[in-house]
Design a protein around this motif. Structure first.
Motif, PDB file in Angstrom:
ATOM      1  N   ASP A 123       1.362  -8.673  -2.154  1.00  0.00           N
ATOM      2  CA  ASP A 123       0.020  -9.263  -2.239  1.00  0.00           C
ATOM      3  C   ASP A 123       0.091 -10.768  -2.475  1.00  0.00           C
ATOM      4  O   ASP A 123      -0.688 -11.537  -1.895  1.00  0.00           O
ATOM      5  N   LYS A 124       1.030 -11.208  -3.342  1.00  0.00           N
ATOM      6  CA  LYS A 124       1.166 -12.647  -3.591  1.00  0.00           C
ATOM      7  C   LYS A 124       1.548 -13.385  -2.319  1.00  0.00           C
ATOM      8  O   LYS A 124       0.962 -14.429  -1.985  1.00  0.00           O
ATOM      9  N   LEU A 125       2.541 -12.878  -1.605  1.00  0.00           N
ATOM     10  CA  LEU A 125       2.991 -13.561  -0.398  1.00  0.00           C
ATOM     11  C   LEU A 125       1.921 -13.534   0.689  1.00  0.00           C
ATOM     12  O   LEU A 125       1.830 -14.463   1.499  1.00  0.00           O
ATOM     13  N   CYS A 126       1.114 -12.474   0.724  1.00  0.00           N
ATOM     14  CA  CYS A 126       0.025 -12.427   1.700  1.00  0.00           C
ATOM     15  C   CYS A 126      -1.073 -13.439   1.344  1.00  0.00           C
ATOM     16  O   CYS A 126      -1.791 -13.908   2.239  1.00  0.00           O
ATOM     17  N   ARG A 127      -1.225 -13.785   0.059  1.00  0.00           N
ATOM     18  CA  ARG A 127      -2.182 -14.825  -0.333  1.00  0.00           C
ATOM     19  C   ARG A 127      -1.650 -16.210  -0.026  1.00  0.00           C
ATOM     20  O   ARG A 127      -2.410 -17.123   0.319  1.00  0.00           O
ATOM     21  N   TRP A 128      -0.355 -16.405  -0.189  1.00  0.00           N
ATOM     22  CA  TRP A 128       0.229 -17.737  -0.025  1.00  0.00           C
ATOM     23  C   TRP A 128       0.570 -18.067   1.423  1.00  0.00           C
ATOM     24  O   TRP A 128       0.714 -19.246   1.762  1.00  0.00           O
ATOM     25  N   ALA A 129       0.741 -17.079   2.265  1.00  0.00           N
ATOM     26  CA  ALA A 129       1.117 -17.311   3.663  1.00  0.00           C
ATOM     27  C   ALA A 129       0.288 -16.387   4.553  1.00  0.00           C
ATOM     28  O   ALA A 129      -0.119 -15.301   4.127  1.00  0.00           O
ATOM     29  N   PRO A 130       0.030 -16.787   5.795  1.00  0.00           N
ATOM     30  CA  PRO A 130      -0.790 -15.967   6.710  1.00  0.00           C
ATOM     31  C   PRO A 130       0.014 -14.815   7.307  1.00  0.00           C
ATOM     32  O   PRO A 130       0.341 -14.794   8.501  1.00  0.00           O
ATOM     33  N   VAL A 131       0.344 -13.833   6.489  1.00  0.00           N
ATOM     34  CA  VAL A 131       1.144 -12.691   6.955  1.00  0.00           C
ATOM     35  C   VAL A 131       0.287 -11.840   7.888  1.00  0.00           C
ATOM     36  O   VAL A 131      -0.832 -11.437   7.532  1.00  0.00           O
ATOM     37  N   THR A 132       0.816 -11.564   9.071  1.00  0.00           N
ATOM     38  CA  THR A 132       0.093 -10.759  10.070  1.00  0.00           C
ATOM     39  C   THR A 132       0.747  -9.415  10.330  1.00  0.00           C
ATOM     40  O   THR A 132       0.107  -8.530  10.884  1.00  0.00           O
ATOM     41  N   HIS A 133       2.028  -9.245   9.960  1.00  0.00           N
ATOM     42  CA  HIS A 133       2.733  -7.991  10.198  1.00  0.00           C
ATOM     43  C   HIS A 133       3.599  -7.658   8.984  1.00  0.00           C
ATOM     44  O   HIS A 133       4.092  -8.563   8.295  1.00  0.00           O
ATOM     45  N   LEU A 134       3.787  -6.386   8.743  1.00  0.00           N
ATOM     46  CA  LEU A 134       4.689  -5.898   7.712  1.00  0.00           C
ATOM     47  C   LEU A 134       5.728  -4.994   8.351  1.00  0.00           C
ATOM     48  O   LEU A 134       5.405  -4.215   9.256  1.00  0.00           O
ATOM     49  N   SER A 135       6.966  -5.118   7.892  1.00  0.00           N
ATOM     50  CA  SER A 135       8.050  -4.282   8.402  1.00  0.00           C
ATOM     51  C   SER A 135       8.859  -3.781   7.218  1.00  0.00           C
ATOM     52  O   SER A 135       9.299  -4.574   6.379  1.00  0.00           O
ATOM     53  N   MET A 136       9.068  -2.463   7.156  1.00  0.00           N
ATOM     54  CA  MET A 136       9.721  -1.853   6.001  1.00  0.00           C
ATOM     55  C   MET A 136      10.850  -0.956   6.469  1.00  0.00           C
ATOM     56  O   MET A 136      10.732  -0.259   7.487  1.00  0.00           O
ATOM     57  N   GLU A 137      11.948  -0.977   5.716  1.00  0.00           N
ATOM     58  CA  GLU A 137      13.047  -0.060   5.995  1.00  0.00           C
ATOM     59  C   GLU A 137      12.739   1.268   5.295  1.00  0.00           C
ATOM     60  O   GLU A 137      12.691   1.337   4.069  1.00  0.00           O
ATOM     61  N   LEU A 138      12.523   2.312   6.080  1.00  0.00           N
ATOM     62  CA  LEU A 138      12.189   3.633   5.546  1.00  0.00           C
ATOM     63  C   LEU A 138      13.445   4.493   5.619  1.00  0.00           C
ATOM     64  O   LEU A 138      13.799   5.020   6.668  1.00  0.00           O
ATOM     65  N   VAL A 139      14.120   4.603   4.488  1.00  0.00           N
ATOM     66  CA  VAL A 139      15.428   5.273   4.434  1.00  0.00           C
ATOM     67  C   VAL A 139      15.264   6.627   3.773  1.00  0.00           C
ATOM     68  O   VAL A 139      14.555   6.774   2.783  1.00  0.00           O
TER      69      VAL A 139
END
Length: 440
Positions: free
Chosen positions: A141-157
């Motif tokens: 949430d912090k990084l999405c407030r500080w930068a215009p994040v448009t995509h999320l990518s997660m390693e699902l192990v």
């Protein structure tokens, strides 16, 4: 808006076009421009969840990166390594429960337990595991407030714990545990050849022994159990295995009598043991909870396997760290600018509600001050102290630990400086429950 270089940030601040929002990580806000006037590029936040540490990588995508026909190129903007404190939470809860159990069972009149009718909601996780999800989401949430994040990518192990112990397992063997047809003691006697695992003595009564002591967070699973003679069991106590073989003279004497070497016997015991799977179990338990939380952000979330991450890393010749693993999650062609420092973010907590010190029986033996602030400072704040004279003369910058007397301790990069008066301190950033330090 889009992250910028250090030089550009310095120029914007010198010219009065920006103000500082956050010191660590360093965040500025433009004063003479609004969001509609800026040209934004697609930005991806990669996440590599782990049991003890989670990697975060903020990356800029090329304009045509969303086109499936175009080569996907990522440009790393910044890397973060989030260190969890799940083990400390678990330890504190176990200690608190032990104190409560002792007080209620030994020193108070009997009363009916009040928690038998309490139910847990669907998807409940223990606090030590929920902490991993919550801290990761807090920084997303912090990084999405500080930068215009448009995509999320997660390693699902998903870890196959049985296959990690026995790579050749298949079929119905998954339903047949290690102790199929055995009792625990009989299984251990067969596994260790009916002799002491440490000194090799046979024809003597053997006792079940925890290799990693329970006082050192050792489990009672069969992989952590062995059989030992009474002398070895008592002598080892809660020592680490290597320390026991290196320092115990009685063990060396018994090994010499049996014609064995301490180094060879230690290697034999370590080879017989299996690695604990606590970290893999923690990732398995939290992966879907984290994925569900990421979906609530409203951003498109893609997932990648651990095998894909490793393939990308080896193909591009990138070293293995949690932060760089986060940059290598998913499907892409090229990763640029990954040789940047990593900001380590360590979860420290925000102090304790408990205002008493307890003895070993769980009863109060001393009281702490009621207020959490002294002269406007709180433990965890980042301060700069300029001491004009004396043994501690100089400038000290770091995390402060307050005292009621007004004489504070400051934890700097060079070490702790004690006894600094609050009059010399200037607040740089309020404590947010995290500690920061950079990695090259």
């Amino acid at each position: 808006m889009m992250p910028c270089s250090e030089k550009r940030a310095r120029l914007l601040l010198e010219r009065g076009r920006a103000v500082v929002v956050n010191l660590t990580p360093f965040v500025i806000r433009l004063r003479d421009r609004c969001l509609s006037d800026c040209a934004l590029q697609p930005t991806l936040l990669g996440i590599d969840p782990g049991s003890k540490e989670t990697g975060l990588a903020l990356m800029r995508l090329e304009e045509n990166a969303t086109d499936e026909q175009a080569p996907a190129t990522r440009h790393v903007l910044c890397l973060f390594q989030l260190v969890h404190r799940g083990f400390q939470i678990r330890q504190a809860l176990e200690q608190r429960a032990g104190f409560r159990r002792r007080r209620r069972s030994k020193n108070l009149r009997y009363r009916q337990p009040r928690f038998d009718n309490r139910t847990r909601k669907k998807g409940w996780l223990p606090p030590s595991l929920q902490h991993r999800v919550d801290t990761t989401m807090a920084w997303v949430d912090k990084l999405c407030r500080w930068a215009p994040v448009t995509h999320l990518s997660m390693e699902l192990v998903r870890f196959d714990l049985q296959k990690m112990e026995n790579p050749e397992i298949s079929g119905i063997e998954y339903q047949q545990g290690t102790l199929l047809g055995y009792e625990v003691r009989e299984y251990l006697l067969e596994k260790w050849g009916r002799e002491c695992a440490y000194c090799g003595t046979g024809d003597t009564p053997l006792e079940i022994e925890h290799v990693v002591a329970k006082s050192r967070n050792g489990s009672s699973r069969v992989a952590n159990l062995t059989v030992a003679c009474h002398d070895c069991n008592q002598a080892k106590d809660s020592q680490w295995l290597a320390d026991f073989f290196a320092t115990n003279k009685g063990l060396k004497k018994r090994l010499k009598a049996n014609g064995l070497s301490a180094d060879v016997r230690l290697e034999h015991v370590q080879r017989q043991l299996k690695l604990p799977l606590l970290d893999a179990a923690a990732v398995n338990a939290t992966r879907w909870a984290l994925y569900g939380s990421l979906k609530t952000t409203g951003l498109p979330v893609t997932v990648g396997s651990g095998g894909r991450t490793k393939y990308n890393r080896q193909r591009l010749g990138i070293p293995k760290t949690h932060a760089l693993d986060a940059a290598c999650v998913g499907k892409f062609d090229t990763l640029k600018g990954w040789r940047v420092p990593t900001q380590v973010i360590k979860a420290m907590g925000r102090g304790s509600y408990q205002r008493t010190r307890l003895d070993k029986y769980g009863f109060p033996r001393g009281y702490l001050m009621r207020q959490k602030q002294v002269q406007g400072f709180q433990t965890g704040d980042r301060v700069r102290a300029i001491v004009p004279a004396g043994k501690k003369a100089g400038t000290h910058t770091g995390r402060v630990a307050i005292r009621k007397t007004g004489s504070f301790n400051i934890q700097t990069e060079q070490g702790a400086v004690q006894g600094i008066s609050w009059r010399y301190c200037t607040l740089l950033q309020r404590g947010d429950g995290y500690g920061y330090h950079p990695l090259p």
